[in-house]
Write an enzyme that holds these catalytic residues in place. Structure first.
Site, PDB file in Angstrom:
ATOM      1  N   HIS A  34       0.866  -1.189   0.000  1.00 25.77           N
ATOM      2  CA  HIS A  34       0.000   0.000   0.000  1.00 25.77           C
ATOM      3  C   HIS A  34       0.900   1.236   0.000  1.00 25.77           C
ATOM      4  O   HIS A  34       2.133   1.115  -0.071  1.00 25.77           O
ATOM      5  CB  HIS A  34      -0.932  -0.036   1.214  1.00 25.77           C
ATOM      6  CG  HIS A  34      -0.227  -0.277   2.508  1.00 25.77           C
ATOM      7  ND1 HIS A  34       0.614   0.647   3.086  1.00 25.77           N
ATOM      8  CD2 HIS A  34      -0.189  -1.373   3.325  1.00 25.77           C
ATOM      9  CE1 HIS A  34       1.106   0.159   4.209  1.00 25.77           C
ATOM     10  NE2 HIS A  34       0.644  -1.069   4.376  1.00 25.77           N
ATOM     11  N   HIS A  37       4.106   1.346   2.178  1.00 27.55           N
ATOM     12  CA  HIS A  37       5.270   0.673   1.614  1.00 27.55           C
ATOM     13  C   HIS A  37       5.872   1.517   0.480  1.00 27.55           C
ATOM     14  O   HIS A  37       7.089   1.663   0.373  1.00 27.55           O
ATOM     15  CB  HIS A  37       4.883  -0.700   1.031  1.00 27.55           C
ATOM     16  CG  HIS A  37       4.316  -1.660   2.033  1.00 27.55           C
ATOM     17  ND1 HIS A  37       3.006  -2.068   2.012  1.00 27.55           N
ATOM     18  CD2 HIS A  37       4.884  -2.308   3.085  1.00 27.55           C
ATOM     19  CE1 HIS A  37       2.786  -2.927   2.984  1.00 27.55           C
ATOM     20  NE2 HIS A  37       3.910  -3.086   3.667  1.00 27.55           N
ATOM     21  N   GLN A  61       7.579 -15.045  12.596  1.00 29.97           N
ATOM     22  CA  GLN A  61       7.252 -13.880  13.425  1.00 29.97           C
ATOM     23  C   GLN A  61       5.786 -13.820  13.827  1.00 29.97           C
ATOM     24  O   GLN A  61       5.365 -12.882  14.501  1.00 29.97           O
ATOM     25  CB  GLN A  61       7.672 -12.575  12.738  1.00 29.97           C
ATOM     26  CG  GLN A  61       6.809 -12.162  11.557  1.00 29.97           C
ATOM     27  CD  GLN A  61       7.386 -10.947  10.853  1.00 29.97           C
ATOM     28  OE1 GLN A  61       8.453 -11.020  10.245  1.00 29.97           O
ATOM     29  NE2 GLN A  61       6.711  -9.815  10.962  1.00 29.97           N
ATOM     30  N   LYS A 150       5.548   3.414  11.851  1.00 29.90           N
ATOM     31  CA  LYS A 150       4.285   2.820  12.291  1.00 29.90           C
ATOM     32  C   LYS A 150       4.572   1.633  13.218  1.00 29.90           C
ATOM     33  O   LYS A 150       3.876   1.412  14.198  1.00 29.90           O
ATOM     34  CB  LYS A 150       3.477   2.350  11.089  1.00 29.90           C
ATOM     35  CG  LYS A 150       2.240   1.597  11.495  1.00 29.90           C
ATOM     36  CD  LYS A 150       1.382   1.279  10.312  1.00 29.90           C
ATOM     37  CE  LYS A 150       0.281   0.354  10.712  1.00 29.90           C
ATOM     38  NZ  LYS A 150       0.726  -1.043  10.776  1.00 29.90           N
ATOM     39  N   GLN A 154       9.438  -2.184  16.453  1.00 26.34           N
ATOM     40  CA  GLN A 154      10.200  -3.008  15.501  1.00 26.34           C
ATOM     41  C   GLN A 154      11.433  -2.250  15.001  1.00 26.34           C
ATOM     42  O   GLN A 154      12.519  -2.814  14.885  1.00 26.34           O
ATOM     43  CB  GLN A 154       9.305  -3.384  14.327  1.00 26.34           C
ATOM     44  CG  GLN A 154      10.051  -4.053  13.179  1.00 26.34           C
ATOM     45  CD  GLN A 154       9.114  -4.516  12.081  1.00 26.34           C
ATOM     46  OE1 GLN A 154       8.522  -5.577  12.199  1.00 26.34           O
ATOM     47  NE2 GLN A 154       8.982  -3.737  11.035  1.00 26.34           N
ATOM     48  N   SER A 186      -2.281  -0.044   6.461  1.00 32.54           N
ATOM     49  CA  SER A 186      -1.798  -1.355   6.881  1.00 32.54           C
ATOM     50  C   SER A 186      -2.345  -2.398   5.920  1.00 32.54           C
ATOM     51  O   SER A 186      -3.478  -2.267   5.432  1.00 32.54           O
ATOM     52  CB  SER A 186      -2.306  -1.651   8.295  1.00 32.54           C
ATOM     53  OG  SER A 186      -2.187  -3.026   8.580  1.00 32.54           O
ATOM     54  N   SER A 187      -1.559  -3.442   5.681  1.00 27.59           N
ATOM     55  CA  SER A 187      -2.033  -4.539   4.833  1.00 27.59           C
ATOM     56  C   SER A 187      -3.270  -5.165   5.464  1.00 27.59           C
ATOM     57  O   SER A 187      -4.153  -5.658   4.770  1.00 27.59           O
ATOM     58  CB  SER A 187      -0.948  -5.605   4.685  1.00 27.59           C
ATOM     59  OG  SER A 187       0.230  -5.012   4.190  1.00 27.59           O
ATOM     60  N   ARG A 188      -3.318  -5.124   6.796  1.00 24.85           N
ATOM     61  CA  ARG A 188      -4.444  -5.737   7.502  1.00 24.85           C
ATOM     62  C   ARG A 188      -5.752  -4.974   7.297  1.00 24.85           C
ATOM     63  O   ARG A 188      -6.822  -5.536   7.489  1.00 24.85           O
ATOM     64  CB  ARG A 188      -4.137  -5.843   8.998  1.00 24.85           C
ATOM     65  CG  ARG A 188      -3.081  -6.886   9.320  1.00 24.85           C
ATOM     66  CD  ARG A 188      -2.958  -7.049  10.816  1.00 24.85           C
ATOM     67  NE  ARG A 188      -2.292  -8.294  11.165  1.00 24.85           N
ATOM     68  CZ  ARG A 188      -1.005  -8.410  11.419  1.00 24.85           C
ATOM     69  NH1 ARG A 188      -0.235  -7.350  11.346  1.00 24.85           N
ATOM     70  NH2 ARG A 188      -0.478  -9.586  11.730  1.00 24.85           N
TER      71      ARG A 188
HETATM   72  P1  AMP Z   1       4.904  -4.998   6.624  1.00 25.18           P
HETATM   73  O1  AMP Z   1       4.705  -5.382   5.194  1.00 25.18           O
HETATM   74  O2  AMP Z   1       3.644  -4.661   7.336  1.00 25.18           O
HETATM   75  O3  AMP Z   1       5.804  -5.942   7.369  1.00 25.18           O
HETATM   76  O4  AMP Z   1       5.689  -3.618   6.582  1.00 25.18           O
HETATM   77  C1  AMP Z   1       6.892  -3.452   5.871  1.00 25.18           C
HETATM   78  C2  AMP Z   1       7.469  -2.113   6.194  1.00 25.18           C
HETATM   79  O5  AMP Z   1       6.546  -1.089   5.831  1.00 25.18           O
HETATM   80  C3  AMP Z   1       7.757  -1.937   7.690  1.00 25.18           C
HETATM   81  O6  AMP Z   1       8.963  -1.231   7.851  1.00 25.18           O
HETATM   82  C4  AMP Z   1       6.570  -1.129   8.155  1.00 25.18           C
HETATM   83  O7  AMP Z   1       6.827  -0.359   9.304  1.00 25.18           O
HETATM   84  C5  AMP Z   1       6.326  -0.242   6.949  1.00 25.18           C
HETATM   85  N1  AMP Z   1       4.955   0.265   6.946  1.00 25.18           N
HETATM   86  C6  AMP Z   1       3.803  -0.444   7.062  1.00 25.18           C
HETATM   87  N2  AMP Z   1       2.740   0.384   7.076  1.00 25.18           N
HETATM   88  C7  AMP Z   1       3.226   1.645   6.972  1.00 25.18           C
HETATM   89  C8  AMP Z   1       2.639   2.944   6.946  1.00 25.18           C
HETATM   90  N3  AMP Z   1       1.326   3.119   7.026  1.00 25.18           N
HETATM   91  N4  AMP Z   1       3.448   4.011   6.826  1.00 25.18           N
HETATM   92  C9  AMP Z   1       4.795   3.859   6.742  1.00 25.18           C
HETATM   93  N5  AMP Z   1       5.412   2.664   6.770  1.00 25.18           N
HETATM   94  C10 AMP Z   1       4.648   1.573   6.881  1.00 25.18           C
END
Ligand code: AMP
Length: 279
Positions: A34, A37, A61, A150, A154, A186-188
């Site tokens: 999204h 990313h 994880q 976000k 982590q 968020s992907s969720r």
């Molecule tokens: P994920 O795919 O959720 O594991 O996230 C991959 C990376 O994208 C991680 O470094 C997250 O912190 C970052 N990320 C996820 N959502 C957002 C967001 N809304 N804004 C900025 N970075 C994000």
């Protein structure tokens, strides 16, 4: 955009980049990409010669198997999004490519980081995060790696790991990208129904409320009011804590500079995380 599925092939490609003294920017993700990313990829493209994105839903994880099984996967759309923003390389490995049979898991004591917030509520989560990021760092050997604020805790875990294992990699924090109404992307979010999408906004609103209350109350008073508001909402609060952003100590009576409110709540069975600097 070049897509690699095999570790050996991307390693050969990276050797070539290194021999040409190219700087490598790396964005590890779990896909279902999204705008959040995308912002990380754009940041990398601004400051590095080459940008590599990995998409790997890391099973180690997830402390909750149902959460892992329901995690959205959308490789076709991910490829399209990355092509549109001219990402240079996508690494799309299988589990076997990441965790080879003789793989030795790195060991590091995270201290308090593993005992509060996500560390406390998702036992083993950061161990899994470290395993996968360590392995990806070994393979990609980036100059800079980009992580979203976000996932505030982590980011701190990754910084600690990078220092501890002496990876010569600059960890670059990137701001949280939000929907127009404030919900953190968020992907969720893809799993939310229309009604739940509206309800989910409460997380952002609770952080804004904390920000407004902060000048008038102590951290614990602030937390108490927010917790009560969650009880009146349709969300199930997992935790709301106000922390020192350096030490991750939970603030009770006194504020510190840049105190961060961290919230995790369930909307139906979708677990959402967000945070905000309060002062
Ligand atoms: P994920 O795919 O959720 O594991 O996230 C991959 C990376 O994208 C991680 O470094 C997250 O912190 C970052 N990320 C996820 N959502 C957002 C967001 N809304 N804004 C900025 N970075 C994000």
């Amino acid at each position: 955009m070049i897509i690699f599925y095999k570790t050996e092939e991307i390693e050969t490609f990276i050797l070539d980049l290194k021999s040409k003294h190219k700087t490598i920017g790396f964005v590890p993700t779990m896909g279902a990409l999204h705008e959040g990313h995308v912002s990380l990829v754009k940041e990398s493209k601004l400051v590095c010669d080459f940008t590599i994105v990995s998409v790997f839903v890391n099973p180690t994880q997830f402390n909750n198997i149902a959460d892992f099984e329901k995690y959205p996967i959308n490789s076709e759309s991910d490829i399209k999004i990355l092509q549109e923003i001219a990402c240079d390389v996508l690494f799309l490995p299988t589990k076997e490519e990441i965790y080879t049979a003789n793989y030795v898991f790195p060991k590091i004591d995270l201290g308090l980081l593993d005992q509060v917030l996500e560390g406390k509520h998702r036992p083993g989560h950061f161990k899994g995060v470290i395993q996968v990021v360590y392995r990806l760092f070994e393979i990609i050997r980036p100059t800079k790696a980009f992580f979203g604020l976000k996932d505030f805790q982590q980011l701190a875990v990754i910084k600690k790991m990078t220092d501890f294992f002496d990876f010569n990699i600059a960890i670059i924090p990137c701001k949280t990208i939000r929907e127009n109404d404030g919900l953190a992307m968020s992907s969720r979010n893809m799993r939310l129904s229309q009604t739940q999408r509206i309800e989910a906004l409460f997380i952002f609103e609770s952080l804004i409320l904390a920000k407004n209350l902060a000048p008038k109350l102590s951290p614990i008073e602030c937390k108490k009011i927010i917790e009560d508001r969650y009880l009146e909402s349709s969300l199930k609060l997992e935790y709301f804590e106000i922390i020192n952003p350096e030490s991750f100590e939970i603030l009770i009576t006194n504020w510190c500079e840049n105190a961060v409110a961290c919230a995790v709540a369930y909307v139906g069975d979708v677990r959402l995380i967000d945070n905000m600097v309060l002062n």
